[in-house]
Design a protein around this motif. Sequence first.
Motif, short mmCIF file in Angstrom:
data_model
loop_
_atom_site.label_atom_id
_atom_site.label_comp_id
_atom_site.label_asym_id
_atom_site.label_seq_id
_atom_site.Cartn_x
_atom_site.Cartn_y
_atom_site.Cartn_z
N ARG A 46 0.42 -5.31 -8.18
CA ARG A 46 1.84 -5.59 -7.92
C ARG A 46 2.65 -5.61 -9.22
NH1 ARG A 46 0.83 -10.17 -3.24
NH2 ARG A 46 0.39 -8.66 -1.54
N PRO A 85 4.06 3.71 -5.01
CA PRO A 85 3.50 3.53 -3.64
C PRO A 85 1.98 3.34 -3.67
CG PRO A 85 5.09 5.31 -3.66
CD PRO A 85 4.86 4.95 -5.08
N HIS A 86 1.26 4.09 -4.49
CA HIS A 86 -0.18 3.97 -4.57
C HIS A 86 -0.59 2.58 -5.05
CE1 HIS A 86 -4.34 5.06 -5.14
NE2 HIS A 86 -4.25 4.72 -6.45
N GLU A 111 1.04 -0.27 -4.65
CA GLU A 111 1.30 -1.26 -3.60
C GLU A 111 0.20 -1.24 -2.55
OE1 GLU A 111 5.16 -0.18 -2.30
OE2 GLU A 111 6.21 -1.32 -3.90
N ALA A 112 -0.35 -0.06 -2.15
CA ALA A 112 -1.44 0.03 -1.17
C ALA A 112 -2.70 -0.62 -1.72
CB ALA A 112 -1.70 1.50 -0.83
N LEU A 113 -3.01 -0.41 -2.99
CA LEU A 113 -4.19 -1.03 -3.59
C LEU A 113 -4.07 -2.56 -3.60
CD1 LEU A 113 -4.77 1.36 -6.63
CD2 LEU A 113 -6.18 1.17 -4.57
N ASP A 158 -2.58 -4.46 -1.28
CA ASP A 158 -2.84 -4.95 0.08
C ASP A 158 -4.33 -4.95 0.37
OD1 ASP A 158 -0.15 -5.25 0.39
OD2 ASP A 158 0.13 -3.30 1.37
N ARG A 159 -5.06 -3.91 -0.05
CA ARG A 159 -6.50 -3.83 0.20
C ARG A 159 -7.21 -4.98 -0.52
NH1 ARG A 159 -9.09 1.64 -1.57
NH2 ARG A 159 -7.48 2.32 -0.10
N ARG A 177 -6.95 -8.38 1.47
CA ARG A 177 -7.83 -8.53 2.65
C ARG A 177 -9.25 -8.87 2.21
NH1 ARG A 177 -4.76 -4.04 4.21
NH2 ARG A 177 -6.42 -2.61 3.57
#
Length: 888
Positions: free
Chosen positions: A342, A562-563, A565-567, A569-570, A573
């Motif tokens: 982030r 964008p890439h 931000e996806a990392l 979120d993963r 979890r």
Amino acid sequence: MQFTRIQLDSFKCFVDESIELQAGVTAMYGANGAGKTSLLEGCFFALYGADALPSGKNLADVIEKGEDEAVVELWFEHDGNQYHVRRQVREYETQTDHDVTLTTPDGPIEDPGPVDDAIEDLFRLDADAFLNCAYVRQGDINKLITASPSDRQDMIDQLLQLGKLDRYENRMGTTRNGIESVKDAKEGTLEGVRSDIDALEDRELEQQLERVESELDEIGDEISTLNDRIAPLEDEQREANEELESLQELESQINDLETEHRQVRSNLGEERKKRVDLENERNQYVTQIASCESTAADHLEETSVESLDLDAVKSRIEEIDRRLDQIETARDVADERVSEFRDAAEEAETTAGELESDADDLEGTAQERRQEADEKESDLSDPRGTLENVESELGDIEKRFAQSSTTRDAVESYKEEKIAELEAIRGELEGLRGKLRTTRDSVGHARLLLIRGRCPECGQEVEDAPNVSSYEEDRDKVRRLKREIQDKESEVAAKEGTVEEARSLADAAGRYESLESRKEDLRREIRGQSETIEALREEANELEEEATTKRARAAYNRTAIPHLEALADRAARARAHLTDEMESLETEQRALSEAQEVLSEADQKHRERDRIDERLEEDVDPQIDHWRNERDRVESELEGTREELDPGRIQRLERRRDGAAQWQSVLEQRRADLESRQGELRSEKGGINEALNELSRKREQRDTLSDQIDRLETVIQQCEAAEQMYRDLREDLRTRNVDELERLLNELFDLLYQTDSYAHFELSDSYELTVYEKSGEALDPTDLSGGERALFNLALRCAIYQLLTEGLSGRAPLPPLILDEPTVYLDEQHINELSGLITRMRELGVDQIILVSHQEELVDAAGERIEIRQDSTTNRSHVRVESRDLLA
């Protein structure tokens, strides 16, 4: 000596004037009050400062009205060397500052005192002597005549350097007085030393020393005897003490054994009590172990461990700890990755904006650098044009020298050669003019006689007079001399043109060197500017390239957001799954920890029980046996030692020891008294020896002072002889100078005053002046007419000059001769005779003569003419120098 240049800034009536002064005769002329005398005073002020000012004047008087500072600079040659003196006077509200610097071949000298001393050493004349010798002031031309004989003697002695002998005599007298004072002081010291010697000798120090040494020997012998008697007593006491110490050791052994017996019995009781306490403690541990094992079984029902095995529990706890550490690490990594991804997305956004802003700034700076380079390129046109002009002027000078008869390196020698040739021709011209004046005077005199027909003095016919008989021949000679003068003047004019061309070439050579330096400066300036322009343009290119790079990096950062931000979120979890597993393991870990704590306590109780058993077997029981054996041993030794001790023997030994100690105390007191007296005698001996040494030193001092006084008496006699030598030498030199000065005075007065009125002049040893007429009548010089006194004074001044020249043999070149309005008291008949006097002084070695006059004949005859003019509106004076060829 020669003045070469004078610079006056705000000095009296001169604001900013620089005058070049040449060798030979220089005439100054101008209206009364124009500043002629002030110009001369500037020369003397530069050399001698305040000492050269008229009486009653102070330093501030030399500053021009309205100004607060005056500067006078004088350049002069002396004895083949160049000198420059600069004096500055500045007036403040409460004080006047005076600074001066003398530049010599050996370096600069500063401050008024050192400079004044250096000037006096250089010329061998102080300010008064220099002015009286070199300067015939306007209005005091009769000074040497009207002076009293004593004043005249002082003035002439000072000019002829005889005043130094007076100073030497005074210095030697001062030295003699000083030495006499030293001698008197040493004689007083000698008297005191002799008195001290008598006082010391009256004390009979040798007899006192003999008595003290004898008594010291007697005391030393008695102390030695006492030492021999004390030694056996010390041995007897030592032997008694040794036996007493042996008996005391037996008593001490009994006491020690009794103490040891009590201690052994106490230790035996303690060990027995310790055994009972340990058995009670062991029984408590057995009960506690059973309770701990029951509690541990209850805790293990919630875990995967089935037995009361502490090692199995620890192993499972370690296994859970490892897994928890793994999970914690994995959670930290997940947290870091979430934060990292982030933060990276935010940083990418921020960096992209900063890179784009930096690119804009770099492109703007690059544009400024290109604009600055263009402006500097435009500015180069001026130095490039100047460089072309300089190179063109250098080429013109080179062409000029190529067409001339000399080169730049040899131009100074060429100029001096042409000037020398001009001076030689001028000398020939002056000789012709002198002949012409003499011949004209002869023709005029003959014409006057022919008109009158008879001589006005004797009444004789004039046909056969010498001047009349050669009248026609002299007229032809006048015409021939005029033609020769015209030819010589043409030759002088031609030579002046050549000299002017040589001077112009010398100036051009100097200009060439200046232009060469200017050309190199311009080239360096152009080269530096060109390098700056190139650097600015290269910097602009580099800035534009850097701006392009920053814009590409900004675009890359925006595509990565964008890439990232996806990392993030993963990673969030994965962290939640790890948290669930951690909570389950922590529950099992708490139950195992409680079971481990109870089992550890049971294990500790087992070890404590075993330890007590071990102590009973290995420590307490053996100690009980040991202390039983020790008790039996001590009781046996105590019984044997009590049987060995004898109380009566101790009392006998103590009485024997105390008797020897009392007798030893008596003998030691006597020895102490003797040693005290021995110390007193040794101190007395030291004082006597010191007094004897002082007596020896005083005798040596007496002999030294006697020798010094004898030598001082010799020096005083030498000083008195030197004083007499200076007096005799001064009188001898004064007599010889008076005789020579009288001879020179008569020769020079005859040269100036060609008349049959006076037979000769006489200068007595007391410096009284007497004039004798042809009839033998004696006259005082003050009885002469004004013109005759003026000529007499000039002759006396010049005779002193000639005497100085002959006496110094060139070791101190004469200063310039300054004649300020010398014709004031002269009639027309004698004014022309001054030229002959000036020529005579030049032949005697006076390099420079400066003449202040209104007489056109004298002014026209000078080699250099200086006109002093005064502006009627400002009252400021100005100088105009005109070179003439009338007198070399």
